[in-house]
Write an enzyme that holds these catalytic residues in place. Sequence first.
Site, PDB file in Angstrom:
ATOM      1  N   ASP A  20      -8.150   3.241   1.818  1.00  0.00           N
ATOM      2  CA  ASP A  20      -6.801   2.904   1.358  1.00  0.00           C
ATOM      3  C   ASP A  20      -6.915   1.691   0.433  1.00  0.00           C
ATOM      4  O   ASP A  20      -7.245   0.585   0.880  1.00  0.00           O
ATOM      5  CB  ASP A  20      -5.923   2.598   2.573  1.00  0.00           C
ATOM      6  CG  ASP A  20      -4.467   2.378   2.193  1.00  0.00           C
ATOM      7  OD1 ASP A  20      -4.177   2.107   1.010  1.00  0.00           O
ATOM      8  OD2 ASP A  20      -3.599   2.446   3.094  1.00  0.00           O
ATOM      9  N   HIS A  21      -6.629   1.906  -0.855  1.00  0.00           N
ATOM     10  CA  HIS A  21      -6.825   0.847  -1.853  1.00  0.00           C
ATOM     11  C   HIS A  21      -5.798  -0.277  -1.713  1.00  0.00           C
ATOM     12  O   HIS A  21      -5.954  -1.352  -2.334  1.00  0.00           O
ATOM     13  CB  HIS A  21      -6.768   1.427  -3.263  1.00  0.00           C
ATOM     14  CG  HIS A  21      -7.663   0.729  -4.240  1.00  0.00           C
ATOM     15  ND1 HIS A  21      -8.241  -0.491  -4.001  1.00  0.00           N
ATOM     16  CD2 HIS A  21      -8.089   1.087  -5.487  1.00  0.00           C
ATOM     17  CE1 HIS A  21      -8.962  -0.863  -5.034  1.00  0.00           C
ATOM     18  NE2 HIS A  21      -8.897   0.077  -5.951  1.00  0.00           N
ATOM     19  N   ARG A  22      -4.767  -0.094  -0.903  1.00  0.00           N
ATOM     20  CA  ARG A  22      -3.844  -1.187  -0.627  1.00  0.00           C
ATOM     21  C   ARG A  22      -4.518  -2.245   0.249  1.00  0.00           C
ATOM     22  O   ARG A  22      -4.188  -3.432   0.187  1.00  0.00           O
ATOM     23  CB  ARG A  22      -2.588  -0.671   0.082  1.00  0.00           C
ATOM     24  CG  ARG A  22      -1.750   0.295  -0.725  1.00  0.00           C
ATOM     25  CD  ARG A  22      -0.627   0.874   0.130  1.00  0.00           C
ATOM     26  NE  ARG A  22      -1.152   1.602   1.288  1.00  0.00           N
ATOM     27  CZ  ARG A  22      -0.384   2.175   2.216  1.00  0.00           C
ATOM     28  NH1 ARG A  22       0.941   2.089   2.116  1.00  0.00           N
ATOM     29  NH2 ARG A  22      -0.919   2.821   3.224  1.00  0.00           N
TER      30      ARG A  22
END
Length: 448
Positions: free
Chosen positions: A417-419
Amino acid sequence: MGQKITFNLPDLGEGLTEGEVAAWLVEPGGEVKLNQPFVEVETAKALVEVPSPYDGVLAEHHAVAGETVDVGKPLATFEVEGADAPPEVKKDERTPNLVGYGAREAGSKRRKRKGAPVAETPAPPARSLAPVTPPSVITPSFTPPPVEAAPVPAAAAPSGPVLAKPPVRKLAKDLGVDLASVVPTGPNGTVSRADVEAAVAGPAPAAPQRVAAAAEDQRIPIKGVRKLTAQNMVASAFTAPHVTVFLTCDVTGMMDTVKEFRARREFADVKVTPLLFVAKAVLLAARRHPMINARWDEAAQEIVVKHDVNLGIAAATPRGLVVPNVKAAQDLSLVELADAIGSLARTAREGRTTPADMMGGTISISNVGVFGVDTGTPILPPGESAILVFGAVRPQPWVHEGEIAVRQVTTLGLSFDHRLIDGELGSQFLADVGAFLSHPGETLLAWT
């Protein structure tokens, strides 16, 4: 005559709203004891046996096998003797949440599930894998396509109870085969998958016959595990921004260590596989990079860094893809981790994975190498931060100590998850996993 009491379908897992009656274990008019399983119900997360809440007689079924019942709606009516019998439950009254209801213990080392049972609800009994005798399957919501095949002769059909495992019963239901008409060839007269397929095919015709009409497409209803998996994957793919990085590495050291540990006395009762060392590598790398074991809390606008690594192991089963997880896997020894992974795999193959086994995962592993696949771009299980894909291990030419040699090589992939995780952190984590697999003996001593 005793008092008649209606029993509503309880919530068999957090957030579940319905369940499909897989098989009735007790016919109307049959006697039941308290906590005796009387029906198998398939939910979107597991196949569970529902125990009887009373001593008495099962007076009536409120659904047939194959029918879907909403949580809180009537499932069965019991006839109970005595004036102290509980009052009838109203049809619009929701029964308490029963996570893990009817689940069996997979072994003495399994962790007990948290939370005390609701006072009015009897404790679930231990699961039994003994075959049961279901009634004839009727599916009002789905009719399988007709199969142009000669029927099995009635004279060859067995008499008495029909013995078959749940996946075989499901296959028979999907293909429209009456198990009572199938000739069993399995142990102790058990109907096997091959027996059901043979019943569909029927005896070979004496002479070639012209097909009267074109074969019809098979229509399979989307429900149960497949329905939930589809919903979760769509939600995850369009909620968490996915990034995938790859690493090809020499795992000759890991393969040598697998052989070494298989010969050790302390591992005599557990299965030692490359997946065990991949799991250990993930746990050790997560200790170095805690943010990899985090969750994005959209409602609170917070990043929750989890203390426990609940390590998910993706498993393909006849019911669809399930991802049960090993709770607090970071606290387990290598022997305990091997036992826990083996237990999850056995339970998944038997179709007995409980909702509690699949809740709360933080990081997962998908082993596509067992299918001969090199790597992939997996979608995150909802709520998890990262999933590692472990590809096939193959002998390949590799530069080793300045010379070209044949080494055992694999490709790892990490979706995250790039968040929560940027490219640097994801790459560092994957590199640490690869370093452990290249030199597991040395790294195990250095990192633990």
